[in-house]
Enzyme design. Structure first.
Site: not given
Length: 302
Positions: A39, A57, A189, A258
């Site tokens: 990931h 964002y 997650h 991540d």
């Protein structure tokens, strides 16, 4: 390839920090051959791969060349790039990164109703094996479920899987959706459960029951930096969660960094995140299953 993103106009939205300039080298163990970061993301560079005007964002550029340096430092060789919402349904940056990997990388796309069968065929040819849906509030909330099911059933014909990103408080609301899933699905997650609420909290117990009882269910034991108390290391309070999931279904657990950690204020050290896998899975054979065998089973790296 299909996209609904109009030309990039840099709207006034929230800018988020980038990752640390350099990861430390892991010290707890040496990653085995073909170990996978299952990931991670690539952002930009925006001059070549513009961000979506509908994004919530704006990250700094964190492209595939930056990612190569992280992989080298960690001793990993494979990766799964997951399309992030800041690029919307334009998967071009992700596909470019996969192509640069020459068979070592795979992908999870974000698509919409504009995608044709030819578009999906092109993604498949570029080692995309799943699509992702965000249900989290700060990324826009749940998708339209009619559209969701239309897209799920389209990719099911290609034997792809579905990646689902939930807020912990909402996870229990989607039991019927998960029950009806026609293909394997991956919960991102650890369902974003807050470690401060302990392993007995209802959202985590639902997740644990789900992975125990449903062989279609996979879970990523990623983002300790988002789940831990204070959002900074050490991550000891996250270890019991990952261990419980591994014990329940060691052959359906994935791990990832991540990178480059969108929407975080305090950036983690990727070397420390990899070291954490030794605490999650002290047994080397189990650890190798998580890092090598499980991602190979789901993504069939070439």
């Amino acid at each position: 390839m299909a996209t609904l993103n109009p030309p990039h106009d840099f709207p006034l939205d929230r800018t988020v920090p980038g990752p640390r300039p350099e990861a430390s080298s892991p010290t707890a163990f040496t990653a085995p051959p073909r170990a996978c970061d299952a990931h991670c993301h690539v952002f930009g560079p925006a001059e070549r791969f513009p961000f979506s005007p509908a994004r919530t964002y704006t990250p700094p550029d964190s492209g595939v060349d930056d990612f190569f340096r992280v992989q080298d430092r960690l001793g990993l060789s494979r990766a799964v790039f997951v399309q992030a919402s800041c690029h919307g349904s334009d998967n071009s940056a992700m596909v470019d990164a996969i192509q640069r990997g020459e068979g070592r990388f795979a992908g999870v796309a974000m698509i919409d109703q504009s995608f044709t069968d030819a578009d999906l065929d092109e993604l498949h040819a570029n080692q995309v094996r799943g699509i992702r849906f965000n249900f989290v509030a700060h990324l826009g909330g749940a998708p339209d479920l009619d559209v969701f099911w239309e897209l799920v059933h389209r990719v099911a014909k290609r034997h792809w899987h579905i990646v689902l990103h939930f807020d912990a408080k909402d996870f229990g609301e989607y039991a019927a959706v998960l029950d009806a899933m026609p293909v394997p699905y991956v919960i991102d997650h650890m369902a974003r459960v807050p470690a401060t609420d302990g392993v007995e909290q209802a959202p985590f117990q639902r997740l644990l029951e789900r992975i125990t009882s449903d062989e279609r269910c996979w879970v990523k034991i990623s983002c300790a930096e988002r789940l831990t108390d204070g959002k900074v290391s050490p991550f000891d309070d996250v270890v019991p969660f990952a261990r419980a999931l591994i014990e329940a279904a060691p052959d359906r657990v994935l791990w990832g960094t991540d990178w480059p950690h969108p929407n975080l204020e305090a950036m983690p050290d990727e070397g420390e995140l990899l070291d954490l896998v030794a605490a999650y899975a002290p047994d080397e054979a189990v650890r190798n299953r998580i890092l090598v065998n499980n991602p190979q089973d789901l993504y069939t790296f070439s």
